[in-house]
Design an enzyme around this catalytic site. Structure first.
Site, PDB file in Angstrom:
ATOM      1  N   GLU A 288      -7.516   6.084   2.896  1.00  0.00           N
ATOM      2  CA  GLU A 288      -6.386   5.763   3.770  1.00  0.00           C
ATOM      3  C   GLU A 288      -6.523   6.492   5.110  1.00  0.00           C
ATOM      4  OE1 GLU A 288      -1.484   6.174   3.665  1.00  0.00           O
ATOM      5  OE2 GLU A 288      -2.739   7.413   2.357  1.00  0.00           O
ATOM      6  N   LYS A 352       0.326  -1.937   5.313  1.00  0.00           N
ATOM      7  CA  LYS A 352       1.198  -1.395   4.275  1.00  0.00           C
ATOM      8  C   LYS A 352       2.596  -1.967   4.460  1.00  0.00           C
ATOM      9  CE  LYS A 352       2.449   3.028   2.099  1.00  0.00           C
ATOM     10  NZ  LYS A 352       2.326   4.502   2.195  1.00  0.00           N
ATOM     11  N   CYS A 405      -1.804   3.884  -0.493  1.00  0.00           N
ATOM     12  CA  CYS A 405      -1.129   5.111  -0.924  1.00  0.00           C
ATOM     13  C   CYS A 405      -0.177   4.824  -2.082  1.00  0.00           C
ATOM     14  CB  CYS A 405      -0.430   5.768   0.264  1.00  0.00           C
ATOM     15  SG  CYS A 405       0.150   7.449  -0.070  1.00  0.00           S
TER      16      CYS A 405
END
Length: 531
Positions: A288, A352, A405
């Site tokens: 990430e 995301k 994540c």
């Protein structure tokens, strides 16, 4: 056993609070990295006995009658979450000058809020409480509903749902395919609360037998499911994945002076030759936000990526994506996965969609910023959420479900509307949490998503734990916490999905109905006059 139960049931004041708190804290030993699930045979019977003595005065009104049960569950939950997520405070110490003041909010404040769900669960269970098996069923149903509510209330934070405590190894993960993590949480509470019946309740034999049957079915299905997976066709994917774990210290990650060193280190690790006799990787995966700069500020980085990649190779990397404010729109930053081909061109991306409150963005931002607050990941002023979830196309015709994540802790996010995909792709940066239980807990939850979906998991973490997991939840390659390096592994194939998310939701609801019916029937049945 009866004397111990009576002593706990009749405890009061500070002793009762400490018993509830430490029973909850003890349960954390069942979670990674400890995986000592037997402690739940202590934690939950203690909670049951505390609730046996947690009835308020009959004339105190509804709130008064259930306040002691709520308080008992709240203290149990407070102990569980303080012991389970204290490491969140480590993220605030990365930039201690700006965030150390908030340490009590992370270490004590968030657990206090999460404990409200367990307080609500125990208060709800008391509605159908009895002196026998029914109270175990009521508690199980209430905890299952509580864990489900934690997945969406206030954007959701289902971290360390109780069901994860019952799956220390892949053999004991397979049941989640059938009932989901929330159904498994309800069954976990039932099984581990059952010893509270021994010597203290009517229905003890039935309750213990039911718990033994459920536990045996849990392990038995694990053996059956893994055997079924191993017996199915083992078609090779012919895709070799390289995971790069640079182990960059979080305090240096966005330091301007460190950018060149970090980027060069990523390129160096990615270009390492494969082991003798092994094929070169076709896909290289970085963690990430691995790119330590905006690509718009460093266009030469694309040429260096192209130089590093050999013909036919691709790079998958986390990055920060910048969107300028054209047309009067505000500038935005996104936590993104990019896919680069061997010419350094961006051929795919995914943003995301489920951001971390206070970590990546501020709820009620205009008001809170006036108070001087900022998100912890403030490097770019906070992130915006992507507006669409879908499969991410990869070279070679594969399609990945992107999980950035902590998106991996949400079961609903591992299945998307435009197809099933060939793998789960999880990029993360657990360096925020240092050498604590946090990265182990995070990895376990991502691992369980593989079992639910029967898709292999490819997980690249900045500082651990990076893994490739097969469709049965078994690790086939890994780098441990704090280790810097790479590993190459052939991507395991996806497997046939026995039950999908819709089936799991139905089964979860069925479990709750059965538990509630059991609690209601036994509670009311014992009050019927004898014929």
């Amino acid at each position: 056993m009866e004397r111990i139960a009576e002593s706990i049931m009749l405890s009061w004041g500070g002793k009762r609070i400490l018993l509830a708190f430490f029973a909850g804290a003890l349960a954390v030993l069942a979670l990674p990295p400890f995986n000592f699930f037997a402690v739940l045979f202590v934690s939950f019977p203690v909670l049951v006995w505390l609730l046996d003595g947690a009835s308020g005065p009959a004339d105190a009104g509804m709130l008064g009658r259930f306040r002691p049960a709520f308080a008992t569950g709240w203290w149990f939950g407070f102990g569980y979450f303080v012991a389970g997520i204290w490491w969140l405070g480590n993220a605030l110490l990365v930039e201690a000058d700006g965030f150390a003041w908030a340490l009590p909010l992370a270490v004590l404040g968030l657990p206090a809020v999460l404990a409200l769900f367990y307080g609500a669960a125990t208060a709800l269970a008391r509605v159908l409480w009895s002196d026998g098996l029914g109270r175990i069923a009521a508690l199980a149903a209430a905890f299952g509903l509580s864990e489900w509510a934690r997945s969406f209330v206030l954007t959701g934070f289902p971290w360390n749902a109780i069901g994860y405590a019952a799956m220390p190894a892949p053999l004991m993960m397979q049941s989640v395919e059938l009932v989901g993590i929330f159904g498994l949480s309800a069954l976990t509470v039932f099984v581990f609360s059952a010893p509270a019946l021994v010597g203290t309740s009517r229905g003890a034999v039935a309750g213990i037998l039911a718990a033994l049957l459920l536990f045996s079915a849990h392990v038995g299905y694990g053996w059956f499911a893994l055997s079924r997976l191993d017996a199915s066709a083992k078609d090779p994917t012919d895709t070799v994945i390289r995971i790069v774990q640079p182990a960059i210290d979080q305090s240096a990650k966005w330091d301007v002076a460190e950018r060149e060193r970090i980027f060069s280190r990523l390129l160096e690790l990615s270009a390492l030759p494969p082991r003798e006799g092994q094929p070169r990787p076709s896909h290289i995966v970085w963690p990430e936000t691995a790119l330590p700069f905006l690509l718009t500020d460093n266009p030469g980085a694309l040429s260096r990526i192209a130089d590093m990649l050999q013909v036919g190779q691709s790079l998958i990397s986390g990055a920060v994506r910048f969107e300028d404010g054209t047309g009067g729109a505000p500038e935005r930053y996104y936590n993104t996965i990019y896919v680069f081909d061997d010419e350094g061109q961006i051929i795919g991306s995914a943003d995301k969609t489920h951001l971390v409150p206070f970590g990546e963005y501020l709820p009620f931002e205009a008001w809170l910023r006036k108070l001087g607050l900022a998100p912890v990941a403030e490097t770019f002023g906070g992130f915006s959420a992507g507006d669409r979830r879908g499969l991410l196309g990869l070279p070679g015709g594969m399609r990945a479900v992107p999980l950035i994540c902590y998106e991996a802790i949400f079961p609903d996010l591992s299945e998307v509307s435009d197809g099933r995909g060939d793998l789960l792709l999880n990029v993360t940066n657990d360096a925020w949490y240092g050498m604590t239980p946090g990265p182990y807990q995070h990895m376990r939850q991502a691992q369980v998503r593989s079992v639910e979906t029967r898709l292999p998991l490819v997980r690249a973490a900045n500082n651990g734990i990076s893994v490739v997991v097969d469709a049965g939840g078994r690790i086939v390659g890994s780098l441990s916490l704090g280790e810097s390096g790479v590993f190459d592994v052939e991507l395991p194939p996806r497997k046939e999905q026995f039950w999908n998310m819709v089936n799991r939701r139905f089964n979860f609801g069925l479990i709750i109905v059965i538990m509630v019916f059991t609690a209601y029937f036994t509670r009311n049945g014992k009050r019927r006059p004898l014929d």
